[in-house]
Motif scaffolding. Structure first.
Motif, mmCIF file in Angstrom:
data_model
loop_
_atom_site.group_PDB
_atom_site.id
_atom_site.type_symbol
_atom_site.label_atom_id
_atom_site.label_comp_id
_atom_site.label_asym_id
_atom_site.label_seq_id
_atom_site.Cartn_x
_atom_site.Cartn_y
_atom_site.Cartn_z
ATOM 1 N N GLN A 100 59.564 38.994 50.880
ATOM 2 C CA GLN A 100 59.336 38.760 52.299
ATOM 3 C C GLN A 100 60.530 38.045 52.922
ATOM 4 N N CYS A 101 60.891 38.445 54.145
ATOM 5 C CA CYS A 101 61.987 37.825 54.875
ATOM 6 C C CYS A 101 61.532 36.462 55.408
ATOM 7 N N VAL A 102 62.388 35.460 55.305
ATOM 8 C CA VAL A 102 62.039 34.127 55.790
ATOM 9 C C VAL A 102 62.204 34.001 57.308
ATOM 10 N N GLN A 103 62.882 34.963 57.947
ATOM 11 C CA GLN A 103 63.088 34.882 59.392
ATOM 12 C C GLN A 103 62.102 35.752 60.169
ATOM 13 N N CYS A 104 62.032 37.051 59.854
ATOM 14 C CA CYS A 104 61.185 37.943 60.657
ATOM 15 C C CYS A 104 59.874 38.308 59.965
ATOM 16 N N GLU A 105 59.669 37.854 58.733
ATOM 17 C CA GLU A 105 58.463 38.070 57.952
ATOM 18 C C GLU A 105 58.205 39.536 57.587
ATOM 19 N N THR A 106 59.238 40.370 57.646
ATOM 20 C CA THR A 106 59.128 41.725 57.126
ATOM 21 C C THR A 106 58.885 41.627 55.623
ATOM 22 N N PHE A 107 58.052 42.522 55.085
ATOM 23 C CA PHE A 107 57.775 42.447 53.658
ATOM 24 C C PHE A 107 57.830 43.819 52.990
ATOM 25 N N VAL A 108 58.069 43.807 51.694
ATOM 26 C CA VAL A 108 58.075 45.003 50.855
ATOM 27 C C VAL A 108 57.068 44.746 49.738
ATOM 28 N N VAL A 109 56.111 45.655 49.565
ATOM 29 C CA VAL A 109 55.081 45.499 48.545
ATOM 30 C C VAL A 109 55.532 46.186 47.264
ATOM 31 N N GLN A 110 55.417 45.477 46.162
ATOM 32 C CA GLN A 110 55.730 46.034 44.847
ATOM 33 C C GLN A 110 54.445 46.062 44.038
ATOM 34 N N PRO A 111 53.974 47.246 43.625
ATOM 35 C CA PRO A 111 52.741 47.307 42.840
ATOM 36 C C PRO A 111 52.902 46.603 41.490
ATOM 37 N N LEU A 112 51.796 46.074 40.975
ATOM 38 C CA LEU A 112 51.818 45.391 39.690
ATOM 39 C C LEU A 112 51.787 46.368 38.522
ATOM 40 N N GLY A 113 51.420 47.620 38.785
ATOM 41 C CA GLY A 113 51.355 48.641 37.745
ATOM 42 C C GLY A 113 50.944 49.964 38.354
ATOM 43 N N GLU A 114 50.899 50.983 37.527
ATOM 44 C CA GLU A 114 50.501 52.316 37.976
ATOM 45 C C GLU A 114 49.417 52.850 37.055
ATOM 46 N N ALA A 115 48.454 53.556 37.632
ATOM 47 C CA ALA A 115 47.391 54.192 36.855
ATOM 48 C C ALA A 115 47.389 55.679 37.156
ATOM 49 N N GLY A 116 47.117 56.474 36.156
ATOM 50 C CA GLY A 116 47.067 57.920 36.364
ATOM 51 C C GLY A 116 46.745 58.586 35.063
ATOM 52 N N PRO A 117 46.542 59.817 34.971
ATOM 53 C CA PRO A 117 46.335 60.756 36.076
ATOM 54 C C PRO A 117 44.903 60.686 36.592
ATOM 55 N N GLU A 118 44.640 61.389 37.701
ATOM 56 C CA GLU A 118 43.300 61.389 38.282
ATOM 57 C C GLU A 118 42.295 62.074 37.361
ATOM 58 N N ASP A 119 42.711 63.148 36.707
ATOM 59 C CA ASP A 119 41.820 63.860 35.792
ATOM 60 C C ASP A 119 42.145 63.474 34.356
ATOM 61 N N GLY A 120 41.121 63.259 33.570
ATOM 62 C CA GLY A 120 41.343 62.871 32.183
ATOM 63 C C GLY A 120 41.296 61.372 32.004
ATOM 64 N N PRO A 121 41.576 60.920 30.787
ATOM 65 C CA PRO A 121 41.516 59.473 30.525
ATOM 66 C C PRO A 121 42.629 58.730 31.274
ATOM 67 N N PRO A 122 42.312 57.530 31.771
ATOM 68 C CA PRO A 122 43.340 56.788 32.521
ATOM 69 C C PRO A 122 44.463 56.309 31.605
ATOM 70 N N LYS A 123 45.663 56.341 32.149
ATOM 71 C CA LYS A 123 46.834 55.818 31.454
ATOM 72 C C LYS A 123 47.490 54.809 32.382
ATOM 73 N N PHE A 124 47.840 53.671 31.836
ATOM 74 C CA PHE A 124 48.414 52.605 32.640
ATOM 75 C C PHE A 124 49.866 52.382 32.253
ATOM 76 N N LYS A 125 50.706 52.187 33.290
ATOM 77 C CA LYS A 125 52.134 51.955 33.069
ATOM 78 C C LYS A 125 52.550 50.715 33.835
ATOM 79 N N PRO A 126 53.559 50.003 33.333
ATOM 80 C CA PRO A 126 54.068 48.859 34.108
ATOM 81 C C PRO A 126 54.743 49.350 35.384
ATOM 82 N N ALA A 127 54.813 48.464 36.354
ATOM 83 C CA ALA A 127 55.408 48.817 37.642
ATOM 84 C C ALA A 127 56.911 49.010 37.532
ATOM 85 N N ARG A 128 57.417 49.849 38.414
ATOM 86 C CA ARG A 128 58.866 49.978 38.563
ATOM 87 C C ARG A 128 59.323 48.861 39.499
#
Length: 94
Positions: free
Chosen positions: A2-30
């Motif tokens: 987050q910017c300390v002046q204008c408070e613009t922010f960028v969200v970084q996911p904590l991880g990724e889950a997929g695929p939608e079909d089949g058993p879930p697989k979890f990966k660390p975030a990029r």
């Protein structure tokens, strides 16, 4: 991040889950780095969080609960139907 002046922010996911079909697989975030300065105003960027940016509620479950609240005889002994219905309605609108 987050910017300390204008408070613009960028969200970084904590991880990724997929695929939608089949058993879930979890990966660390990029790692997503917006740069040394804010792309909007050039201010300093600081690391903030964690915060949750996903869905807060299961919409189908909330709707089922609201339907159950329509008939006060569904759960005998519950006296706060108005309050429960109001809270579920607010949740359904988030």
């Amino acid at each position: 991040h987050q910017c300390v002046q204008c408070e613009t922010f960028v969200v970084q996911p904590l991880g990724e889950a997929g695929p939608e079909d089949g058993p879930p697989k979890f990966k660390p975030a990029r790692v997503v780095v917006p740069g040394e300065s804010c792309p909007e105003c050039g201010g300093r960027i600081r690391l903030a969080g964690p915060c949750y940016a996903g869905p807060l509620h299961d919409a189908a479950f909330v709707q089922r609960c609201l339907s159950a609240c329509e008939d006060e005889d569904n759960l005998p002994g519950v006296k706060s139907w108005r309050k429960i219905t109001g809270m579920l309605t607010a949740i359904s609108e988030e």
